[in-house]
Scaffold this active site. Structure first.
Site, PDB file in Angstrom:
ATOM      1  CE  LYS A 117      48.295  42.652  31.522  1.00 25.48           C
ATOM      2  NZ  LYS A 117      49.549  43.449  32.568  1.00 25.48           N
ATOM      3  CE  LYS A 119      45.582  42.673  40.814  1.00 20.79           C
ATOM      4  NZ  LYS A 119      45.535  41.302  39.941  1.00 20.79           N
ATOM      5  CE  LYS A 121      41.145  30.592  31.611  1.00 19.38           C
ATOM      6  NZ  LYS A 121      42.607  30.893  30.941  1.00 19.38           N
TER       7      LYS A 121
HETATM    8  P1  ADP Z   1      47.426  42.303  35.980  1.00 14.31           P
HETATM    9  O1  ADP Z   1      46.665  41.911  37.033  1.00 14.31           O
HETATM   10  O2  ADP Z   1      47.239  43.476  35.362  1.00 14.31           O
HETATM   11  O3  ADP Z   1      47.467  41.161  34.983  1.00 14.31           O
HETATM   12  P2  ADP Z   1      50.132  41.028  36.461  1.00 14.31           P
HETATM   13  O4  ADP Z   1      49.493  39.886  37.237  1.00 14.31           O
HETATM   14  O5  ADP Z   1      50.901  40.839  35.215  1.00 14.31           O
HETATM   15  O6  ADP Z   1      49.136  42.347  36.464  1.00 14.31           O
HETATM   16  O7  ADP Z   1      51.030  41.592  37.558  1.00 14.31           O
HETATM   17  C1  ADP Z   1      52.449  41.949  37.541  1.00 14.31           C
HETATM   18  C2  ADP Z   1      53.004  42.615  38.770  1.00 14.31           C
HETATM   19  O8  ADP Z   1      52.321  43.583  39.373  1.00 14.31           O
HETATM   20  C3  ADP Z   1      52.827  41.486  39.877  1.00 14.31           C
HETATM   21  O9  ADP Z   1      53.867  41.644  40.808  1.00 14.31           O
HETATM   22  C4  ADP Z   1      51.387  41.656  40.527  1.00 14.31           C
HETATM   23  O10 ADP Z   1      51.452  41.415  42.077  1.00 14.31           O
HETATM   24  C5  ADP Z   1      51.711  43.409  40.600  1.00 14.31           C
HETATM   25  N1  ADP Z   1      50.442  44.169  40.559  1.00 14.31           N
HETATM   26  C6  ADP Z   1      49.406  43.960  39.367  1.00 14.31           C
HETATM   27  N2  ADP Z   1      48.585  44.551  39.827  1.00 14.31           N
HETATM   28  C7  ADP Z   1      48.536  45.389  40.785  1.00 14.31           C
HETATM   29  C8  ADP Z   1      47.764  46.164  41.721  1.00 14.31           C
HETATM   30  N3  ADP Z   1      46.784  46.617  41.332  1.00 14.31           N
HETATM   31  N4  ADP Z   1      48.564  46.625  42.740  1.00 14.31           N
HETATM   32  C9  ADP Z   1      49.630  45.996  43.359  1.00 14.31           C
HETATM   33  N5  ADP Z   1      50.374  45.324  42.584  1.00 14.31           N
HETATM   34  C10 ADP Z   1      49.967  44.957  41.431  1.00 14.31           C
END
Ligand code: ADP
Ligand code: TRP
Length: 322
Positions: free
Chosen positions: A194, A191, A111
């Site tokens: 969101k 990856k 950020k």
């Molecule tokens: P986002 O990146 O969509 O905001 P979060 O950070 O809320 O997702 O992630 C919630 C959980 O899902 C965490 O344990 C994170 O490591 C896992 N996670 C999120 N995106 C992935 C991905 N592309 N591959 C594997 N695990 C993921």
């Protein structure tokens, strides 16, 4: 062995969340002696600034987790803010957290690199996460690869506290499965997230899922050219749903060449639809049972608080505030 994890209610869950994290929660509820899972609404407050939205997201997250197979008879499911002891432990840990340690953490660093001013909540995010983990004497923390750094911070802080005040905290370990550590996005980015707008949601309508699958970015090499499955994001997504036999057969098709990506996409859409058919049915029912879902969360919070109060007192006594 106690498993623990948290997930932020920042929107609907996508395949990355499911394969990277939620699937492991469900698997560990049978393998671990105890498992604790919570909806991290205090962490989500660093990004969601609409009260009604946060409340709705929190309930939706609980419904999604239950629909996907989290069983309240086997696992303790609760909302983070229903255990206020966590915020208290967070302060104790903050008083011994080196600024440099947090400055190196990705969420804050990224950020700052983009020139966005970060607030203290985002800066201290890993300390709250450490408190979440340490307050339940957690041994293993199932997460996706991107959270590994935060688990390391929790270990570091537990180690420093133990060094200063004597053995107080259990040192936690991350639980990451290599084949789903990083689920690729529909844009072929490394990856699914969101923040990158490249997600497929677990509970999107089957029709929308199919549309998104058909739009997954692929290269324009000729159909007949042999291709390496290992480096292809479409193959990686397919593998998440496929049986070992299906995966092997598809890998052979790639290596031989003479196939179109449309075929892989169609098979992927079929497998995904079948995989989430039952959870989808369960979700429709749970949506009409929000009072029961709230009861599950309240019972979970009561169990979690009992453990949290015990560990908080241990930490307070060790450092002299009690
Ligand atoms: P986002 O990146 O969509 O905001 P979060 O950070 O809320 O997702 O992630 C919630 C959980 O899902 C965490 O344990 C994170 O490591 C896992 N996670 C999120 N995106 C992935 C991905 N592309 N591959 C594997 N695990 C993921
Ligand atoms: N930071 C995690 C994420 O974005 C969510 C989280 C909060 C968490 N507290 C936790 C995960 C404790 C594991 C353990 O996904």
């Amino acid at each position: 062995m106690r498993a623990l994890s948290g997930i932020q209610p920042t929107g609907r869950f996508h395949w990355g969340n499911y394969f990277g994290a939620i699937r492991q929660y469900i698997e560990l509820q049978d393998k671990a002696d105890e498992s604790f899972y919570f909806i991290a609404n205090l962490h989500a407050l660093t990004t969601v600034r609409d009260a009604e939205q946060l409340r709705q997201n929190t309930l939706d997250a609980a419904i999604d987790l239950l629909a996907l197979g989290l069983n309240p008879k086997k696992a303790v499911l609760f909302v983070q803010s229903d255990v206020p002891e966590v915020s208290e432990l967070c302060w104790l840990l903050m008083t011994m957290t080196n600024m440099g340690l947090l400055e190196r953490c990705h969420a804050y660093k990224d950020k700052k690199a983009k020139g966005i001013t970060a607030d203290v909540g985002l800066f201290a995010y890993p300390v709250l996460m450490a408190a979440d983990i340490l307050i339940y004497d957690s041994d293993v923390v199932p997460v996706g690869e991107d959270q590994n750094q935060h688990i390391e911070v929790a270990r570091d802080l537990a180690g420093s506290f133990n060094h200063l005040f004597g053995e107080t905290f259990v040192l936690p370990k991350a639980y990451i499965l290599s084949d789903s550590a990083k689920v690729a996005g529909t844009d072929g980015g490394s990856k699914m997230s969101k923040s990158y707008g490249n997600t497929i949601d677990v509970f999107e309508s089957a029709k929308d899922v199919k549309k998104k699958i058909m739009r997954i970015t692929t290269d324009s090499r000729p159909v007949e050219e042999p291709k390496d499955p290992e480096t292809d994001h479409l193959f990686q997504l397919y593998s998440l749903f496929a049986s070992p036999e299906q995966k092997q057969a598809m890998a052979e098709t790639y290596r031989k060449g003479g196939f179109g990506y449309g075929l892989v996409k169609k098979e992927l859409a079929d497998l995904a639809e079948r995989h989430f058919a039952e959870p989808r049915e369960r979700r429709i029912k749970l949506e009409t049972q929000s009072d029961e879902v709230r009861d599950v969360l309240a019972a979970g919070a009561a169990k979690a608080r009992k453990k949290a109060a015990e560990v908080l007192l241990r930490a307070q006594t060790a450092c002299g505030v009690k």
